[in-house]
Design an enzyme around this catalytic site. Sequence first.
Site, PDB file in Angstrom:
ATOM      1  N   ASN A  64      -7.725  -2.707  14.019  1.00  0.00           N
ATOM      2  CA  ASN A  64      -9.054  -2.989  13.675  1.00  0.00           C
ATOM      3  C   ASN A  64      -9.392  -4.176  12.590  1.00  0.00           C
ATOM      4  O   ASN A  64     -10.221  -4.466  11.824  1.00  0.00           O
ATOM      5  CB  ASN A  64      -9.996  -1.715  12.980  1.00  0.00           C
ATOM      6  CG  ASN A  64      -9.062  -1.438  11.689  1.00  0.00           C
ATOM      7  OD1 ASN A  64      -8.031  -1.876  11.317  1.00  0.00           O
ATOM      8  ND2 ASN A  64      -9.673  -0.294  11.074  1.00  0.00           N
TER       9      ASN A  64
ATOM     10  N   ASP B 281       0.778  -1.193  -0.175  1.00  0.00           N
ATOM     11  CA  ASP B 281       0.045  -0.244  -0.052  1.00  0.00           C
ATOM     12  C   ASP B 281       0.873   1.362   0.114  1.00  0.00           C
ATOM     13  O   ASP B 281       2.172   1.216   0.196  1.00  0.00           O
ATOM     14  CB  ASP B 281      -0.789   0.139   1.218  1.00  0.00           C
ATOM     15  CG  ASP B 281      -0.093  -0.451   2.489  1.00  0.00           C
ATOM     16  OD1 ASP B 281       0.958  -0.437   2.564  1.00  0.00           O
ATOM     17  OD2 ASP B 281      -0.858  -0.689   3.658  1.00  0.00           O
TER      18      ASP B 281
ATOM     19  N   GLU C 210      -9.881  -1.836   5.067  1.00  0.00           N
ATOM     20  CA  GLU C 210     -10.304  -1.602   6.116  1.00  0.00           C
ATOM     21  C   GLU C 210     -11.765  -2.396   6.343  1.00  0.00           C
ATOM     22  O   GLU C 210     -12.052  -2.868   5.414  1.00  0.00           O
ATOM     23  CB  GLU C 210     -10.777  -0.110   6.157  1.00  0.00           C
ATOM     24  CG  GLU C 210      -9.417   1.050   5.962  1.00  0.00           C
ATOM     25  CD  GLU C 210      -9.095   1.217   7.352  1.00  0.00           C
ATOM     26  OE1 GLU C 210      -8.886   0.291   8.366  1.00  0.00           O
ATOM     27  OE2 GLU C 210      -8.550   2.097   7.741  1.00  0.00           O
TER      28      GLU C 210
ATOM     29  N   HIS D 248      -7.327  -4.671   9.866  1.00  0.00           N
ATOM     30  CA  HIS D 248      -6.948  -4.417   8.726  1.00  0.00           C
ATOM     31  C   HIS D 248      -5.453  -4.876   8.053  1.00  0.00           C
ATOM     32  O   HIS D 248      -4.650  -5.100   8.977  1.00  0.00           O
ATOM     33  CB  HIS D 248      -6.924  -2.816   8.121  1.00  0.00           C
ATOM     34  CG  HIS D 248      -5.893  -1.791   8.587  1.00  0.00           C
ATOM     35  ND1 HIS D 248      -6.045  -0.820   9.551  1.00  0.00           N
ATOM     36  CD2 HIS D 248      -4.444  -1.936   8.480  1.00  0.00           C
ATOM     37  CE1 HIS D 248      -4.917  -0.262   9.707  1.00  0.00           C
ATOM     38  NE2 HIS D 248      -3.903  -0.754   9.180  1.00  0.00           N
TER      39      HIS D 248
HETATM   40  C1  GLP Z   1      -0.487   0.617   8.693  1.00  0.00           C
HETATM   41  C2  GLP Z   1      -0.123  -0.426   7.368  1.00  0.00           C
HETATM   42  C3  GLP Z   1      -0.305  -1.924   7.645  1.00  0.00           C
HETATM   43  C4  GLP Z   1       0.234  -2.280   8.761  1.00  0.00           C
HETATM   44  C5  GLP Z   1      -0.270  -1.415  10.088  1.00  0.00           C
HETATM   45  C6  GLP Z   1       0.067  -1.972  11.299  1.00  0.00           C
HETATM   46  O1  GLP Z   1      -1.632   1.021   8.497  1.00  0.00           O
HETATM   47  N1  GLP Z   1      -0.910   0.014   6.241  1.00  0.00           N
HETATM   48  O2  GLP Z   1       0.077  -2.652   6.484  1.00  0.00           O
HETATM   49  O3  GLP Z   1      -0.104  -3.770   9.030  1.00  0.00           O
HETATM   50  O4  GLP Z   1      -0.290  -0.135   9.879  1.00  0.00           O
HETATM   51  O5  GLP Z   1       1.268  -1.340  11.768  1.00  0.00           O
HETATM   52  P1  GLP Z   1       2.204  -1.536  12.913  1.00  0.00           P
HETATM   53  O6  GLP Z   1       3.014  -2.760  12.597  1.00  0.00           O
HETATM   54  O7  GLP Z   1       2.880  -0.313  13.155  1.00  0.00           O
HETATM   55  O8  GLP Z   1       1.227  -1.849  13.937  1.00  0.00           O
END
Ligand code: GLP
Length: 241
Positions: A136, A67, A143, A138
Amino acid sequence: MRIIQTDTYQAMSRKAAAVIAAQVIAKPDSTLGLATGDSPLGVYQCLIDWHKSGDIDFSQVKTVNLDEYRGLSPDDEQSYRFFMYKNLFSGINVPAENRHIPDGLAGDPAAECARYDDVIARCGGIDLQLLGIGNNGHIGFNEPADAFTKGTHCVGLTDSTIDANSRFFAKREDVPVRAYTMGVRTILSARKIVLIATGERKAQIIKQAFFGDITPLVPASALQLHGDVTLVGDKAALSLI
Ligand code: GLP
């Protein structure tokens, strides 16, 4: 599904990096699907260390990132392109032309989504997809929604995600409200999936995603439908399962 529990974040990172290293050693021209966020930082550091010690060669590897924020340029420190260069690509030898990330500045979102799906197809699909998980549920920026998403699309971020990701920005209003992301179908089409989770704040969503109903309200629950998923988590993240 395989579940690997480790005592610490560092051990989780080494195990997940070892799965990726095994993939690249077995198939040097693998296509790796990559993720951002805090969770994969330790994995990326291991891959850099093992590359520097001569254990892994990435010269034939192709990468596709999950992404990118819409509206951020590649030299914006908060863009995922910048993150990937800083935390992985500057330390390993994936050729620049083999690294793919959606273009946050693309003028025509629909055309950019179609282009990115085509990029993934031209890479021969994804051999191994690394995932984190949002609070959440995702994955990428898919989402919670009424239906599972298919290919790459442009999505409006939820308040929960904007809140969670605001820690990287000077102020909450700076967090982009839209992003490009591979769809859930794209993610499920990866031949192998490794999801990493760390810390107590992920414990509840890990339980829901891997042991609750399969529902687009918890996008990561779609992973229950995949035949080759490895969940690697530290004790805290796996404490409720
Ligand atoms: C972002 C990214 C996701 C990632 C998520 C969790 O929103 N788009 O790909 O998995 O954050 O991030 P973290 O690993 O910092 O908790």
